[in-house]
Structures are given as structure tokens and as C-alpha cells.
Design a protein around this motif. Structure first.
Motif, short mmCIF file in Angstrom:
data_model
loop_
_atom_site.label_atom_id
_atom_site.label_comp_id
_atom_site.label_asym_id
_atom_site.label_seq_id
_atom_site.Cartn_x
_atom_site.Cartn_y
_atom_site.Cartn_z
N ASP A 16 8.67 18.88 -3.46
CA ASP A 16 7.20 19.28 -3.37
C ASP A 16 6.54 18.21 -3.64
OD1 ASP A 16 8.18 21.60 -2.46
OD2 ASP A 16 7.79 22.92 -4.18
N LEU A 19 6.86 15.43 -1.01
CA LEU A 19 6.46 15.99 0.07
C LEU A 19 4.89 15.91 0.36
CD1 LEU A 19 6.99 17.12 2.58
CD2 LEU A 19 6.90 19.44 1.93
N ILE A 20 4.24 16.21 -0.51
CA ILE A 20 2.87 16.36 -0.80
C ILE A 20 2.31 14.85 -0.68
CG2 ILE A 20 2.11 16.37 -2.99
CD1 ILE A 20 0.06 18.32 -2.57
N MET A 23 2.26 13.66 2.81
CA MET A 23 1.30 14.28 3.61
C MET A 23 -0.27 13.34 3.32
SD MET A 23 1.94 18.27 3.25
CE MET A 23 3.38 18.97 3.67
N LEU A 135 0.43 22.69 -0.28
CA LEU A 135 1.03 21.74 0.59
C LEU A 135 0.42 22.15 1.80
CD1 LEU A 135 4.90 22.42 -0.58
CD2 LEU A 135 3.57 20.28 -0.52
N ARG A 136 0.16 23.53 2.12
CA ARG A 136 -0.51 23.84 3.22
C ARG A 136 -1.76 23.24 3.53
NH1 ARG A 136 1.72 29.10 2.45
NH2 ARG A 136 -0.07 29.75 1.16
N ALA A 138 -2.87 20.29 1.92
CA ALA A 138 -2.89 18.70 2.30
C ALA A 138 -2.19 18.59 3.84
CB ALA A 138 -1.84 18.23 1.24
N ALA A 139 -1.40 19.34 4.36
CA ALA A 139 -1.04 19.42 5.63
C ALA A 139 -1.95 19.52 6.77
CB ALA A 139 0.32 20.39 5.81
N MET A 140 -2.79 20.51 6.50
CA MET A 140 -3.88 20.70 7.37
C MET A 140 -4.96 19.51 7.29
SD MET A 140 -6.68 23.88 7.29
CE MET A 140 -7.46 23.31 5.80
N SER A 142 -4.60 16.51 6.19
CA SER A 142 -3.73 15.20 6.95
C SER A 142 -3.90 15.45 8.12
CB SER A 142 -2.51 15.04 6.16
OG SER A 142 -2.53 14.98 4.61
N GLY A 143 -3.51 16.31 8.85
CA GLY A 143 -3.29 16.51 10.36
C GLY A 143 -4.61 16.12 11.21
N ALA A 190 -7.76 17.10 -0.55
CA ALA A 190 -6.34 17.04 -0.32
C ALA A 190 -5.62 16.53 -1.43
CB ALA A 190 -5.70 16.56 1.01
#
Length: 276
Positions: A16, A19-20, A23, A135-136, A138-140, A142-143, A190
Motif C-alpha cells: 500500500d 502504491l500510494i 499514485m 488510496l482512493r 490519492a487515486a482521485m 492524481s487522476g 493527496a
């Protein structure tokens, strides 16, 4: 050898953390290029420090901490811009005043208001304790930030290299600046749960600075900065396992080491060409 590489990532919390890190590498790497090209390196530092009072106030008001952090970071950046435009004080001086003032306010509020917030996690991050919500988020972020930069990188590049030509071409420079500030604030948010406030500035500056030393094409610089940020975060997390150290500071040390290597390589190349 395979066990040496894969063992740290056999643990879910290490996966994790990596992964972050991957991201946040996307927006951090892309933004770092424009911060370096514009001479806005202190802006990333100011925003990262200024979010602390927003976090504390959001906690008191029982609001999501990310909302307070984003509002405080963006507000301080806009305040610094307004002060620069309406005074004789230079940008770096204004940023220093705003940064130190907001950070001092945050520390005072944190010590004055009873809470169960862990200041060390806010300041230095907690990569090994992140959860699905982190994680959610950071993903949002980053996207969204990554997509906006991909769509607007040519406009941002023109505004960075030739503001006069950008203004003549009809670009809304003020809104581009505001958008860039908003993306910086969102990216720092993030990073809040991963590398923290203090160390986020390294990810907002070092990848772009390293790429700037290595290449002179902006498109290559953008891709290289993201790759450098991604490599540094993953390798820093991996190395922290074997060094028994905190991941976030280890990531920063990897970045600084890469910068030193890029600097030495650039100087060697320039001297070699000078002799030829």
C-alpha cells in the motif's frame, strides 16, 4: 536475489505504501516541472506548510481534514499572489512571510485545542498506516490533476517560457495561475497521509529539478520527472524496510541522491564538451 527484492512487498502495508507513492508521483512529477520552470519552488513549500491550520480547524468543525487542508493551502497561495501584486515586496519574501505565519498559526491552534490528531503523522506522513480511503483519495486527485496537466501542458508551457506571447495569444494567464495553484494544493492534500506536510515539498521540486538537469525538451522532462518520482517512492519504501527507517524520509534521501548524481553528470558533460 529475488527474495531480496520481493520480500518487503510481500507485506500488505508495504504494498500500500508503494502504491500510494506511485499514485502521488504522477501529479507531483508533472507539477514539479512547471514549478521549476516558473521559479515557483517556494510556492510548493508555502502551500505544504500553510495547510496545517486548515487541518486543525477542519478537525474542530468536524469536517473532512482534506477540505480544511485544501482551502488553507489554496487560500494562502492566493493571498501570497495578492500581496505580491499590491506591494513592492518580492515573491520569495511574501511566500516566506505567508508560509511561516500560516505554519505558526497551525502549531498554535494544534497546541491550544485538545485533539487526538497526531502532529508527527501530519508533518512527516504515515505511509505504513494508510487505509483504503487514503488510496482512493490519492487515486482521485492524481487522476484529475494528471488529466488536467495533460490537456493544458502546452498552455502552461507557453505561460512558463514566454508570458508576453501567451498573453498576446489570448491565454487567460491569471486563471492558468489559479488553476496551477489549485492543483498544487490538491496534490499536497493527496500527500498528507503519505509523506506529510514537511517532506511533500521534496516531491514537488526534486523530480522536476533532476529532469531539468538531464534533458532540455519539455515533453521528455515531464515524462522523466514522473518516472523519477515513481522510482524514488518505490525504491525509498523498499530501502526503508531493510534500513528499518521511516519510508517518507528515505524517499526524500533517494530523491536528493538522484539530484546529486544528475548535477555531477551535468557538470561532467559540460566540462567534457568544453574541452572538445
Amino acid at each position: 536475489m529475488i527474495d531480496l527484492i520481493s520480500l518487503p512487498f510481500s507485506f500488505p502495508f508495504m504494498r500500500d505504501a508503494a502504491l500510494i507513492g506511485l499514485m502521488i508521483s504522477v501529479p507531483a512529477g508533472l507539477l514539479s516541472c512547471f514549478l521549476v520552470l516558473r521559479g515557483w519552488s517556494l510556492m510548493g513549500d508555502a502551500v505544504s506548510h500553510a495547510i496545517l491550520p486548515g487541518v486543525v480547524i477542519a478537525y474542530v468543525l468536524n469536517l473532512p481534514l482534506i477540505i480544511g487542508a485544501f482551502v488553507a493551502g489554496l487560500g494562502s497561495a492566493l493571498l501570497a499572489g495578492w500581496l505580491q501584486e499590491n506591494s513592492r515586496v518580492k515573491r520569495d519574501t511574501v511566500l516566506g512571510v505567508v508560509m511561516s505565519g500560516m505554519f505558526g498559526l497551525g502549531v498554535v491552534l494544534y497546541t491550544a485545542i485538545p485533539s487526538d490528531l497526531h502532529l508527527d503523522h501530519i508533518l512527516f506522513g504515515n505511509m505504513l498506516g494508510i487505509g483504503p480511503e487514503d488510496l482512493r483519495l490519492a487515486a482521485m486527485i492524481s487522476g484529475v490533476v494528471g488529466l488536467l496537466i495533460v490537456l493544458k501542458w502546452r498552455d502552461l508551457a507557453l505561460a512558463s517560457f514566454d508570458p508576453v506571447q501567451a498573453r498576446v495569444s489570448g491565454l487567460a494567464l491569471r486563471w492558468l495561475d489559479y488553476g496551477l495553484l489549485a492543483m498544487i494544493s490538491a496534490t499536497v492534500v493527496a500527500m498528507l497521509s503519505s509523506v506529510g506536510i514537511i517532506l511533500s515539498v521534496a516531491l514537488l521540486i526534486a523530480p522536476g529539478a533532476i529532469a531539468f538537469l538531464v534533458t532540455r525538451r519539455l515533453s521528455a522532462m515531464l515524462g522523466l520527472a514522473v518516472s523519477i518520482a515513481a522510482f524514488s517512492t518505490v525504491s525509498g519504501v523498499w530501502a526503508s524496510f531493510w534500513l528499518d527507517s521511516a519510508p517518507a524520509p528515505t524517499v526524500v534521501l533517494v530523491l536528493i541522491s538522484l539530484f546529486a548524481l544528475a548535477f555531477l553528470w551535468r557538470n561532467y558533460t559540460v566540462r567534457r564538451l568544453g574541452r572538445a
